[in-house]
Design an enzyme around this catalytic site. Structure first.
Site, PDB file in Angstrom:
ATOM      1  CB  SER A   8      -0.879  -0.023   1.097  1.00 41.05           C
ATOM      2  OG  SER A   8      -1.646   1.438   1.277  1.00 41.05           O
ATOM      3  CG  HIS A   9       0.186   4.795  -2.439  1.00 45.17           C
ATOM      4  ND1 HIS A   9      -0.079   3.800  -3.071  1.00 45.17           N
ATOM      5  CD2 HIS A   9       0.755   5.861  -3.363  1.00 45.17           C
ATOM      6  CE1 HIS A   9       0.265   4.060  -4.503  1.00 45.17           C
ATOM      7  NE2 HIS A   9       0.606   5.175  -4.577  1.00 45.17           N
ATOM      8  CB  SER A  10      -0.572   4.043   3.885  1.00 41.65           C
ATOM      9  OG  SER A  10      -0.570   4.051   5.338  1.00 41.65           O
TER      10      SER A  10
END
Lengths: 130, 212
Positions: A8-10
């Site tokens: 995930s980007h996070s």
């Protein structure tokens, strides 16, 4: 046992999904989070994903769950960095990242092979909410 | 120090100078991080490149740049530019760097971007700047023109490509969420591609005038 990697980007999202998936999985199931681009930066890191895939791979292959955009591009770049043998047993699931990860964790824990785990993750697209 | 490392420093300096500009372009149609991401990536590239031996060949320098970009940029530009540098590195390995080699490297880089991004020209991406630039470079080179002139032609074509991205709809990346609302905005990726090419052209001009 098929391993699972969550991209995930996070970093928080990837770790949170891993925590949810671990609850459903048997002990020893490999579920590795590869979120964020380091030092709290929102983004993805192909080298981090590459390392996560190697960590998750026990020889039976790895299914990678991704969120969007660069998560896909970075995972494909990570595949390019892997040796041919490992690359052949990695699947990027065309699946929603949360539901896909949980479905994949269950199937992998039940001893499903790479094709079954990837198909189960992709089947999570059909988990309608109303 | 290797000329290739000095060239990367020039690129990094140009990206740093345009950090806010690129981010403001990305704020309009994307996630407002392109300048910040690119500046972080190229800062890391320069820091890493400076640890290489001074006689490192072009292939090694480009490979180091590519690996650094894929792990530090964060956004889609990381795997895209990173793949471009890695593919160019693969072509450069062991070869003497003349105009023909530059064309081969640029073509390998563009093919890497197309493959990684599953994109073609006309989709409001960096390819709208890069592909015309490489074509212009190759045309001038085949006509026997000097390297600096070839690079200037490439920059001019890339600049036109950037302007062209204002007129079209984004179908790739975060900007595609805006659909028709992306018209009127220039693509941040095409713009950073132009900035990189311009920095390389300026660097080569300075380098050649310093040599003569």
């Amino acid at each position: 046992m098929v391993g699972i990697v969550i991209v995930s980007h996070s970093a928080k999202i990837a770790e949170g999904i891993r925590d949810m998936a671990v609850q459903m999985a048997k002990p020893g199931q490999k579920i590795v989070a590869a979120g964020g681009a380091g030092e709290g930066v929102i983004g993805t890191d192909a080298v981090k994903i590459y390392e996560a895939i190697k960590e998750a791979d026990l020889g039976d292959g790895v299914v990678v769950l991704v969120d969007l955009g660069s998560a896909i591009l970075s995972t494909e770049t990570a595949l390019e960095l892997l040796d041919e043998d490992t690359r052949m047993r990695v699947r990027i699931a065309d699946a929603p990242v949360v539901e896909g990860a949980i479905s994949a964790a269950v199937q992998a824990s039940l001893g499903g092979d790479l094709t079954e785990v990837a198909a189960t993750a992709e089947g999570a697209r059909e988990l309608h909410k109303k | 120090m290797s000329v290739a490392i000095s060239a990367l420093e020039a690129v990094s300096e140009a990206i740093g100078r345009n950090k806010e500009y690129l981010t403001s372009l990305d704020a309009a149609i994307g996630d407002a991080d392109h300048g910040i991401n690119m500046a972080r990536g190229f800062d890391a590239v320069v820091a890493k490149a400076r640890t290489l031996p001074p006689d490192a060949d072009v292939g090694t320098v480009l490979k180091t740049a590519g690996m650094t970009l894929i792990s530090t940029v964060g956004g889609a530009a990381g795997p895209l530019y990173g793949t471009a540098f890695l593919r160019a590195a693969g072509t450069a390995q062991g070869a003497a760097i003349d105009g023909a080699a530059v064309i081969r490297m640029l073509e390998a880089a563009i093919n890497g971007i197309k493959e990684r991004g599953k994109a073609v020209r006309g989709e409001k991406t960096m390819l709208d700047a890069l592909e015309p630039a490489v074509e212009a470079f190759a045309d001038r080179y085949k006509a026997g023109r000097p390297l600096v002139e070839c690079l200037d032609a490439a920059c001019e074509a890339a600049d036109k490509g950037v302007a062209f991205t204002k007129t079209i709809i984004a179908t790739k990346g975060r900007a595609s969420y805006l659909g028709e609302r992306s018209i009127g905005h220039q693509d941040p990726g095409a713009t950073s591609s132009f900035i990189i090419l311009k920095a390389l052209a300026d660097f080569c001009r300075q380098y050649e005038s310093g040599e003569n």
